[in-house]
Design a protein around this motif. Structure first.
Motif, PDB file in Angstrom:
ATOM      1  N   ASP A   1       6.678  49.688  -7.582  1.00 20.88           N
ATOM      2  CA  ASP A   1       8.150  49.920  -7.590  1.00 20.88           C
ATOM      3  C   ASP A   1       8.033  51.409  -7.371  1.00 20.88           C
ATOM      4  OD1 ASP A   1      10.389  50.702  -8.469  1.00 20.88           O
ATOM      5  OD2 ASP A   1      10.623  48.857 -10.249  1.00 20.88           O
ATOM      6  N   VAL A   2       9.212  50.912  -6.834  1.00 20.95           N
ATOM      7  CA  VAL A   2       9.512  52.598  -5.810  1.00 20.95           C
ATOM      8  C   VAL A   2       9.420  53.718  -6.826  1.00 20.95           C
ATOM      9  CG1 VAL A   2      10.922  51.142  -3.461  1.00 20.95           C
ATOM     10  CG2 VAL A   2      12.512  52.237  -5.251  1.00 20.95           C
ATOM     11  N   ALA A   3       9.879  53.349  -7.756  1.00 19.53           N
ATOM     12  CA  ALA A   3      10.659  53.958  -9.170  1.00 19.53           C
ATOM     13  C   ALA A   3       8.924  54.722 -10.131  1.00 19.53           C
ATOM     14  CB  ALA A   3      11.735  53.845 -10.140  1.00 19.53           C
ATOM     15  N   PHE A   4       7.838  53.544  -9.437  1.00  8.64           N
ATOM     16  CA  PHE A   4       6.793  54.005 -10.342  1.00  8.64           C
ATOM     17  C   PHE A   4       6.313  55.424 -10.204  1.00  8.64           C
ATOM     18  CE2 PHE A   4       4.119  50.214 -10.212  1.00  8.64           C
ATOM     19  CZ  PHE A   4       5.114  49.707 -11.804  1.00  8.64           C
ATOM     20  N   PRO A   5       5.881  56.339 -10.904  1.00 10.64           N
ATOM     21  CA  PRO A   5       4.227  55.306 -12.165  1.00 10.64           C
ATOM     22  C   PRO A   5       5.097  54.749 -13.362  1.00 10.64           C
ATOM     23  CG  PRO A   5       4.248  58.087 -12.014  1.00 10.64           C
ATOM     24  CD  PRO A   5       5.185  57.949 -11.184  1.00 10.64           C
ATOM     25  N   ALA A   6       5.975  55.548 -14.062  1.00 13.22           N
ATOM     26  CA  ALA A   6       6.667  55.643 -15.078  1.00 13.22           C
ATOM     27  C   ALA A   6       8.027  55.769 -15.340  1.00 13.22           C
ATOM     28  CB  ALA A   6       5.949  56.284 -15.882  1.00 13.22           C
TER      29      ALA A   6
ATOM     30  N   LEU B   1       4.497  52.804 -21.682  1.00 17.86           N
ATOM     31  CA  LEU B   1       4.941  52.242 -23.050  1.00 17.86           C
ATOM     32  C   LEU B   1       5.544  52.541 -23.910  1.00 17.86           C
ATOM     33  CD1 LEU B   1       3.466  49.417 -23.573  1.00 17.86           C
ATOM     34  CD2 LEU B   1       2.017  50.215 -25.523  1.00 17.86           C
ATOM     35  N   LYS B   2       5.620  53.799 -24.258  1.00 17.35           N
ATOM     36  CA  LYS B   2       6.911  54.177 -24.839  1.00 17.35           C
ATOM     37  C   LYS B   2       8.154  54.060 -24.218  1.00 17.35           C
ATOM     38  CE  LYS B   2       4.268  58.506 -27.205  1.00 17.35           C
ATOM     39  NZ  LYS B   2       5.032  57.871 -27.965  1.00 17.35           N
ATOM     40  N   HIS B   3       7.380  54.629 -23.062  1.00 16.59           N
ATOM     41  CA  HIS B   3       9.296  54.117 -22.295  1.00 16.59           C
ATOM     42  C   HIS B   3       9.639  52.058 -22.226  1.00 16.59           C
ATOM     43  CE1 HIS B   3      12.179  53.064 -18.657  1.00 16.59           C
ATOM     44  NE2 HIS B   3      12.077  54.597 -19.251  1.00 16.59           N
TER      45      HIS B   3
ATOM     46  N   ARG C   1      11.038  51.978 -24.989  1.00 17.41           N
ATOM     47  CA  ARG C   1      12.482  52.391 -25.556  1.00 17.41           C
ATOM     48  C   ARG C   1      12.428  53.905 -26.360  1.00 17.41           C
ATOM     49  NH1 ARG C   1      15.626  47.158 -25.999  1.00 17.41           N
ATOM     50  NH2 ARG C   1      15.481  46.261 -23.713  1.00 17.41           N
ATOM     51  N   GLU C   2      11.441  53.572 -26.130  1.00 15.23           N
ATOM     52  CA  GLU C   2      11.184  54.882 -27.791  1.00 15.23           C
ATOM     53  C   GLU C   2      11.268  56.401 -27.179  1.00 15.23           C
ATOM     54  OE1 GLU C   2       7.313  54.774 -28.711  1.00 15.23           O
ATOM     55  OE2 GLU C   2       7.308  52.537 -29.460  1.00 15.23           O
ATOM     56  N   ILE C   3      11.256  56.273 -25.483  1.00 15.86           N
ATOM     57  CA  ILE C   3      11.485  57.747 -25.058  1.00 15.86           C
ATOM     58  C   ILE C   3      12.619  57.287 -23.448  1.00 15.86           C
ATOM     59  CG2 ILE C   3      10.032  59.153 -25.600  1.00 15.86           C
ATOM     60  CD1 ILE C   3       8.295  58.403 -23.033  1.00 15.86           C
ATOM     61  N   HIS C   4      13.032  58.160 -23.429  1.00 12.05           N
ATOM     62  CA  HIS C   4      14.284  57.306 -22.305  1.00 12.05           C
ATOM     63  C   HIS C   4      14.401  58.374 -21.108  1.00 12.05           C
ATOM     64  CE1 HIS C   4      15.249  55.328 -25.420  1.00 12.05           C
ATOM     65  NE2 HIS C   4      15.383  55.454 -26.164  1.00 12.05           N
ATOM     66  N   GLY C   5      14.751  58.250 -19.902  1.00 18.34           N
ATOM     67  CA  GLY C   5      14.183  58.757 -18.179  1.00 18.34           C
ATOM     68  C   GLY C   5      13.661  58.626 -17.527  1.00 18.34           C
ATOM     69  N   LYS C   6      13.760  59.511 -16.747  1.00 23.24           N
ATOM     70  CA  LYS C   6      12.811  59.197 -15.122  1.00 23.24           C
ATOM     71  C   LYS C   6      11.975  60.059 -15.145  1.00 23.24           C
ATOM     72  CE  LYS C   6      16.708  58.227 -11.771  1.00 23.24           C
ATOM     73  NZ  LYS C   6      18.065  57.763 -13.326  1.00 23.24           N
TER      74      LYS C   6
END
Length: 348
Positions: A186-191, A325-327, A330-335
């Motif tokens: 994904d172009v938005a990797f790594p997380a 995995l937290k993202h 949905r335990e944490i949010h954002g880029k």
């Protein structure tokens, strides 16, 4: 395996929209008569957004859930449907995305949990030749399920259930001949959130990585948003474009799908760990204004490792694995940069 299909990554937004009073549930059942594991998510209420196609507005996010595979099998394809409380078939455009993740296996290009399947409203049913290819799954194997529904129509729907059929061949059969595994880049990797703001006019975004295993990509596809011009997968080390995906559009310009590379007819595309690979997506936004979260670009497909090697397990202690995995849950949010900064500051 199944991420050969129009791929989408988890957006990781907090729950909103209108689940039913008792809340939606996610469950998996074995339907041997259909030759499929069926994952059902619902019921949910989807209020009308009156033609608003903004990606996140009016989204409904059932809780991220874990399901368990009930028997050994090989997955080779899928289809899906959406029905209301009366059993009426509803438009597939009500699905924004569904993702399956295997937390025990790592991704090909990153030490994060493996993306097994990612589908969106434009994906449709997909399958590989079941005599030839299958993704091995085992009894007791957990899959994490993440779904977003979205209703960009003038009609509200109640009691909506999304059903995904994972087609399989029982492991007791002498086929398929080859084990394949999914991958994404994904172009938005790594997380973090995979959508990004789309500036006016032409723009592009890329990500580079090296694979953990040598092998061959047997099929590849992509997911794009409106105003995308295309997406490429290239060998940076050799300076060569290996595959290019082009969007299919309606007369009004809305993307309905992306071309798929069925590379198995040519014995696949060779990938090696000492080469760097890049995914690049290009857009041309004609609106004259920036579109929040208007861009996305991901390729994915099926991969056969070279030789008789086991797919590598995920390292659950790896900091990137934990963050991702937290993202996903949905335990944490954002880029990505926001997630790193928030965790360092102790406030997700």
């Amino acid at each position: 395996m199944l991420s050969v299909l129009c791929l989408i990554a988890t957006l990781g937004m907090p729950a909103q929209g209108a689940p039913t009073p008792d809340g939606p549930t996610t469950r998996l059942e074995d339907a041997p008569g259909q030759g499929a594991f069926v994952i059902r998510v619902g019921p949910m209420n989807l209020p009308a957004t009156h033609g608003d196609h903004h990606e996140m507005r009016g989204g409904v996010f059932p809780p991220v859930a874990t399901v368990t595979i009930p028997k050994d099998a090989y997955l080779y394809g899928f289809d899906y449907e959406i029905r209301d409380s009366a059993g009426r078939l509803l438009p597939t455009s009500l699905l924004h995305h569904m993702n399956l993740l295997d937390p025990a296996r790592r991704e090909l290009f990153l030490p994060i949990a493996q993306r097994v399947l990612a589908i969106g409203r434009e994906t449709g049913a997909k399958a590989m030749p079941w005599l030839l290819f299958g993704l091995p799954v085992s009894r007791g194997q957990d899959l994490v399920v993440s779904v977003m529904m979205h209703n960009p129509t003038h009609q509200s729907y109640t009691g909506v259930t999304f059903a995904l059929r994972l087609k399989y061949v029982p492991a007791t059969r002498p086929w398929p001949l080859l084990r394949v595994y999914p991958f994404q880049l994904d172009v938005a990797f790594p997380a973090g959130d995979k959508s990004f703001d789309l500036p006016p006019g032409p723009s592009s975004r890329s990500y580079e990585a090296r694979p953990v295993l040598a092998g061959r990509i047997m099929a590849i596809g992509a997911h794009l948003h409106d105003y995308a011009k295309g997406i490429t997968f290239e060998d940076v080390t050799e300076g060569r474009v290996l595959w290019e995906g082009k969007p299919y559009r309606t007369a009004s310009g809305e993307i309905t799908g992306v071309s798929v590379g069925r590379l198995y007819w040519k014995l696949g595309l060779k990938i090696v760990p000492d080469h760097t690979y890049r995914v690049t997506v290009t857009y041309d936004n004609p609106t004259g204004q920036s579109i929040p979260d208007g861009g996305m670009g991901v390729v994915g497909g099926v991969f056969i490792p070279a030789g008789d090697v086991a797919w590598p397990a995920a390292d659950s202690s790896d900091p990137l694995y934990v963050l991702d995995l937290k993202h996903y849950r949905r335990e944490i949010h954002g880029k990505y940069a926001e997630l790193v900064a928030a965790l360092r500051g102790g406030t997700p």
